[in-house]
Design a protein around this motif. Structure first.
Motif, PDB file in Angstrom:
ATOM      1  N   PRO A   1     -11.435   0.063  -2.659  1.00 44.86           N
ATOM      2  CA  PRO A   1     -10.668  -0.247  -3.358  1.00 44.86           C
ATOM      3  C   PRO A   1     -10.336   1.347  -4.163  1.00 44.86           C
ATOM      4  O   PRO A   1     -11.353   1.815  -4.852  1.00 44.86           O
ATOM      5  CB  PRO A   1     -11.017  -1.815  -4.303  1.00 44.86           C
ATOM      6  N   VAL A   2      -8.755   1.381  -4.549  1.00 46.79           N
ATOM      7  CA  VAL A   2      -8.434   3.276  -5.395  1.00 46.79           C
ATOM      8  C   VAL A   2      -7.315   2.596  -6.284  1.00 46.79           C
ATOM      9  O   VAL A   2      -6.285   1.718  -6.445  1.00 46.79           O
ATOM     10  CB  VAL A   2      -7.930   3.425  -4.700  1.00 46.79           C
ATOM     11  N   ALA A   3      -7.545   2.621  -7.505  1.00 47.55           N
ATOM     12  CA  ALA A   3      -6.306   2.927  -7.835  1.00 47.55           C
ATOM     13  C   ALA A   3      -5.276   3.403  -8.177  1.00 47.55           C
ATOM     14  O   ALA A   3      -5.535   4.916  -8.042  1.00 47.55           O
ATOM     15  CB  ALA A   3      -7.314   3.456  -9.976  1.00 47.55           C
ATOM     16  N   GLY A   4      -4.216   2.708  -8.340  1.00 45.51           N
ATOM     17  CA  GLY A   4      -2.921   3.143  -7.090  1.00 45.51           C
ATOM     18  C   GLY A   4      -2.378   3.163  -5.997  1.00 45.51           C
ATOM     19  O   GLY A   4      -1.784   4.142  -6.118  1.00 45.51           O
TER      20      GLY A   4
ATOM     21  N   GLU B   1     -12.100  -4.699  -7.505  1.00 46.71           N
ATOM     22  CA  GLU B   1     -10.214  -3.997  -7.697  1.00 46.71           C
ATOM     23  C   GLU B   1     -10.358  -3.548  -9.279  1.00 46.71           C
ATOM     24  O   GLU B   1      -9.875  -2.339  -9.582  1.00 46.71           O
ATOM     25  CB  GLU B   1      -9.458  -4.807  -6.797  1.00 46.71           C
ATOM     26  N   SER B   2     -10.223  -4.572  -9.572  1.00 46.58           N
ATOM     27  CA  SER B   2     -10.091  -4.212 -11.499  1.00 46.58           C
ATOM     28  C   SER B   2     -11.720  -3.498 -11.829  1.00 46.58           C
ATOM     29  O   SER B   2     -11.193  -3.307 -13.188  1.00 46.58           O
ATOM     30  CB  SER B   2     -11.158  -5.845 -12.331  1.00 46.58           C
TER      31      SER B   2
ATOM     32  N   GLU C   1       3.995   3.690 -12.111  1.00 53.07           N
ATOM     33  CA  GLU C   1       4.237   2.770 -11.925  1.00 53.07           C
ATOM     34  C   GLU C   1       3.531   2.022 -10.814  1.00 53.07           C
ATOM     35  O   GLU C   1       3.396   0.578 -10.663  1.00 53.07           O
ATOM     36  CB  GLU C   1       5.707   3.361 -10.889  1.00 53.07           C
ATOM     37  N   ARG C   2       2.556   2.630  -9.836  1.00 55.63           N
ATOM     38  CA  ARG C   2       2.021   2.431  -9.171  1.00 55.63           C
ATOM     39  C   ARG C   2       0.704   1.601  -9.460  1.00 55.63           C
ATOM     40  O   ARG C   2       0.561   0.716  -9.409  1.00 55.63           O
ATOM     41  CB  ARG C   2       1.298   3.561  -7.835  1.00 55.63           C
ATOM     42  N   LEU C   3       0.179   1.664 -10.586  1.00 52.60           N
ATOM     43  CA  LEU C   3      -0.868   1.288 -11.211  1.00 52.60           C
ATOM     44  C   LEU C   3      -0.322  -0.708 -11.824  1.00 52.60           C
ATOM     45  O   LEU C   3      -0.612  -1.261 -12.259  1.00 52.60           O
ATOM     46  CB  LEU C   3      -1.380   1.756 -12.628  1.00 52.60           C
ATOM     47  N   TYR C   4       0.802  -0.663 -12.702  1.00 53.39           N
ATOM     48  CA  TYR C   4       2.025  -1.227 -12.867  1.00 53.39           C
ATOM     49  C   TYR C   4       1.978  -2.169 -11.478  1.00 53.39           C
ATOM     50  O   TYR C   4       1.943  -3.476 -11.772  1.00 53.39           O
ATOM     51  CB  TYR C   4       3.158  -1.309 -13.073  1.00 53.39           C
ATOM     52  N   ASN C   5       2.371  -1.881 -11.034  1.00 56.13           N
ATOM     53  CA  ASN C   5       2.461  -2.787  -9.040  1.00 56.13           C
ATOM     54  C   ASN C   5       1.125  -3.615  -9.394  1.00 56.13           C
ATOM     55  O   ASN C   5       1.088  -4.552  -8.629  1.00 56.13           O
ATOM     56  CB  ASN C   5       3.060  -2.153  -8.482  1.00 56.13           C
ATOM     57  N   GLN C   6       0.200  -2.786  -8.380  1.00 57.85           N
ATOM     58  CA  GLN C   6      -1.160  -3.102  -8.398  1.00 57.85           C
ATOM     59  C   GLN C   6      -1.430  -4.077  -9.653  1.00 57.85           C
ATOM     60  O   GLN C   6      -2.624  -4.958  -8.743  1.00 57.85           O
ATOM     61  CB  GLN C   6      -2.079  -1.524  -8.397  1.00 57.85           C
ATOM     62  N   VAL C   7      -1.197  -3.890 -10.431  1.00 58.13           N
ATOM     63  CA  VAL C   7      -2.177  -5.053 -11.717  1.00 58.13           C
ATOM     64  C   VAL C   7      -1.389  -6.456 -11.296  1.00 58.13           C
ATOM     65  O   VAL C   7      -1.587  -7.816 -11.410  1.00 58.13           O
ATOM     66  CB  VAL C   7      -1.850  -5.215 -12.875  1.00 58.13           C
TER      67      VAL C   7
ATOM     68  N   SER D   1       0.938  -1.024   0.269  1.00 58.25           N
ATOM     69  CA  SER D   1      -0.087   0.218  -0.270  1.00 58.25           C
ATOM     70  C   SER D   1       1.139   1.510   0.061  1.00 58.25           C
ATOM     71  O   SER D   1       1.875   1.304   0.669  1.00 58.25           O
ATOM     72  CB  SER D   1      -0.909  -0.355   1.372  1.00 58.25           C
ATOM     73  N   ALA D   2       0.003   1.759  -1.281  1.00 60.20           N
ATOM     74  CA  ALA D   2       0.563   3.272  -1.081  1.00 60.20           C
ATOM     75  C   ALA D   2       0.176   4.714  -0.839  1.00 60.20           C
ATOM     76  O   ALA D   2      -1.576   4.055  -1.080  1.00 60.20           O
ATOM     77  CB  ALA D   2       2.362   3.568  -2.585  1.00 60.20           C
TER      78      ALA D   2
END
Length: 674
Positions: free
Chosen positions: A282-285, A376-377, A294-300, A264-265
């Protein structure tokens, strides 16, 4: 209600001050490591152990014992701490146990300060291990979760600490052993006062029997479905024992459970609001990272891992239920005298009821996790940038040529058969380290890789397809369309003029699929025949050689002015038609040396035809990432080895989005050249 976890399963925590209660079949050492976003330890001060029992927010027992209580205040932890791992190790010289497999499986309970059980987990499947990471508490969407890990190490504390990135692992392991030995020497073998906590009760001497839990156990009752659930580790009503997840390695082989920074960030708009009677929305990013991309990449990637582990837990529990049903039916029919009559019918009905209960509860646990991931998706998909988004995402309608290169690219979607509606984006880092092989051969799907339930019509991807498996001609066409869709996406997500596409099409059969690239002007018409093959390969080989020499000599200014320094994607269509031995050698050279200097390879070919060249092309095949023009279950994840169904990144049927995007890119190129 207590959550009974199986290996790999997670559960949200509704409070931040908790106790971790440990019960083992003999004296064990309990400790905690405080890891960063990747689970790495920043030094020996990130470990709470008997020699240093107090760290900020953590307190562990000072001695080896059969029962422990660890105090954890998650709110008090330093900001850099994202993962709290609970460690168990067998001390040397105390008790008779040398491996966890020689005693009852240790159990771990995460409770509130009032004793309310939040999650239980029994660490089964251990054999020669003398140290184990039992559970971990980790940040998730500005909240905390507990995950059952159960990762054992045959080489003990040193191997465990080294696996978490601690450089001085051997020294700290020796310090812990020394502290445990001194604590044992000071221990008084008399029983502790009733008011003392179990974690502070002195351990019995090594000559005496192993310490046992102090609670009085009732006489065993007849087995029930809840008892079977306890043995299976399915989750809802047992003691939480966890068989190994399907595809997981043997327990003595360490498994790396880390994933790319799903921690989490702070969300860009503040903390996630709490959903009524449920986990935070859920929150995007919300993952870690320096930028939203980068946050979205790590979340996926975190969604990918969570789905893999949830399904692994469900499959493991279902397999256990099937095995238990067979065993109980065999026992019911073992005696010929009991095969007929009411007793046999009752035994069979009871076994089937237990099986149904186990499967139902396992599915309920899976559905809970899937519900969270689906929510989340629904939030993440609309927030994805063009490089990560599907072609039907509205972000493409407002497309503008980017000024910077993206960090990753979406190559398609992935899903598992247990949940067909949840698609996880398949993201690969840029620049591409491996080329792509788009398999256009029908033999792959004739062996059962093609599944009819993949619902092409419902998804409306690509051109019209037949109801059954596509024939050879249709596969070739779809393979070429997939190559064009990926090439168009690569062009669209790079700044104008920084990425180019070249095509080898000796027979000219790819012209219809190449129309969007040709008509927009971002691709020059490919030269036909063997001369066209030779010209393209010679030009790209020259580019690779010159750029390599410039890089080695640090003389980028010395490159010829006519050399195109933009990254290049070479699409080889209808391979190996038009290739001779010299062309094959150059192709192999580009596949090996090209990615490091910006030349990437995409093969559209039937591997069965390529086999005619024998072992010459085997290294080429193995060096490329295989994808398919139709959904096919051929990709495996690095955690539990599921066979994921891959879906190609085709635009919706009848959509003009690819042409519109390429037209805007071509306009930007012309504007930059004028």
């Amino acid at each position: 209600m207590t959550a009974e976890l199986v290996r790999g399963q997670n559960h949200p925590l509704d409070r931040t001050r908790v106790e971790v209660r440990i019960t083992a079949g003999g004296p064990v050492v309990a400790g905690v490591t405080l890891g960063d976003e990747q689970g790495r330890l920043q030094g020996a001060e990130a470990v709470a152990h008997p020699g240093a029992p107090r760290r900020t927010g953590i307190e562990v027992p000072r001695q080896a014992a059969a029962e422990h209580r660890i105090a954890v205040d998650l709110d008090a932890l330093p900001e850099a701490v994202h993962r709290v791992s609970v460690l168990l190790a067998l001390p040397t010289g105390i008790g008779t146990l040398t491996t966890f497999g020689a005693a009852a499986a240790p159990s771990v309970a995460v409770t509130g300060l009032d004793g309310t059980h939040l999650a239980d987990y029994t660490v089964t499947g251990l054999g020669a291990e003398s140290a184990v990471v039992a559970v971990e508490l980790y940040r998730r969407q500005d909240a905390w979760k507990v995950r059952a890990v159960g990762q054992g190490y045959a080489d003990g504390l040193t191997a465990m600490l080294r696996d978490q990135g601690l450089a001085q692992a051997a020294e700290l392991a020796a310090e812990i052993e020394q502290a445990v030995g001194l604590g044992h020497a000071r221990a008084v073998p008399a029983p502790a006062p009733a008011a003392a906590s179990r974690s502070e009760r002195p351990e019995r001497s090594a000559a005496g029997p192993a310490a046992a839990p102090t609670a009085q156990r009732p006489a065993p009752a007849p087995p029930t479905a809840a008892d079977d659930l306890a043995a299976s580790g399915t989750g809802a009503a047992g003691s939480g024992t966890a068989p190994k997840a399907a595809g997981s390695p043997a327990s003595h082989s360490p498994v790396d459970y880390r994933h790319p920074a799903r921690r989490s960030a702070p969300a860009p708009t503040g903390p996630a609001p709490a959903a009524p009677d449920g986990p935070p929305l859920p929150v995007a990013g919300d993952a870690a990272g320096w930028s939203m991309e980068e946050r979205l990449y790590n979340q996926v990637w975190g969604m990918f891992e969570d789905l893999a582990r949830s399904v692994a837990a469900y499959r493991s529990a279902s397999d256990f239920a099937e095995s238990r049903l067979e065993q109980e039916l065999d026992r019911a029919l073992a005696d010929p005298r009991d095969r007929l009559g009411t007793a046999a019918d009752v035994a069979r009905a009871t076994a089937r009821d237990k099986h149904a209960t186990l499967v139902t509860q396992a599915r309920a646990a899976l559905d809970r996790d899937l519900g969270q991931l689906a929510a989340e998706s629904e939030v993440v998909e609309p927030a994805l940038p063009p490089a990560f988004a599907r072609w039907d995402n509205p972000v493409w309608q407002g497309y503008h040529v980017p000024l910077e290169r993206p960090m990753a690219l979406r190559l398609g979607d992935l899903h598992l058969p247990e949940v067909l509606d949840l698609r996880i984006p398949m993201l690969v880092r840029l620049p591409l380290e491996r080329g792509l092989w788009i398999d256009s051969g029908p033999d792959t799907y004739d062996r059962g890789g093609f599944l009819p339930e993949r619902e092409y019509g419902r998804r409306e991807l690509g051109s019209a397809l037949t109801d059954g498996p596509p024939d050879e001609a249709e596969l070739r066409r779809l393979a070429t369309e997939t190559a064009v869709a990926i090439a168009a996406r690569l062009l669209a997500v790079h700044p104008a003029g920084e990425f180019a596409v070249q095509v080898i099409d000796p027979g000219g059969t790819a012209a219809p699929a190449l129309a969007p690239l040709l008509e927009s002007g971002v691709l020059a018409p490919p030269l036909p025949g063997a001369k066209g093959v030779s010209a393209v390969l010679e030009g790209l080989t020259r580019r690779v050689d010159l750029v390599q020499m410039a890089v080695r000599s640090r003389a980028a200014d010395a490159l010829p002015p006519d050399l195109d320094t933009a990254e290049q994607l070479l699409i080889v269509h209808d391979f190996p038609h038009g290739f001779d031995d010299r062309a094959l050698t150059r192709l192999r050279y580009l596949a090996d040396e090209g990615p490091a200097v910006g030349v990437h390879l995409m093969m559209v070919a039937d591997r069965a035809q390529a086999r005619e060249y024998g072992p010459v092309l085997d290294p080429l095949w193995r060096s490329l990432l295989r994808i398919t023009p139709v959904p096919d279950a051929h990709l495996a994840d690095p955690w539990v080895g599921h066979a994921w169904t891959y879906e190609p990144p085709l635009a919706p049927r009848g959509s003009q989005v690819v042409r519109q995007v390429l037209d805007r890119l071509a306009q930007a190129r012309r504007a930059g050249q004028s």
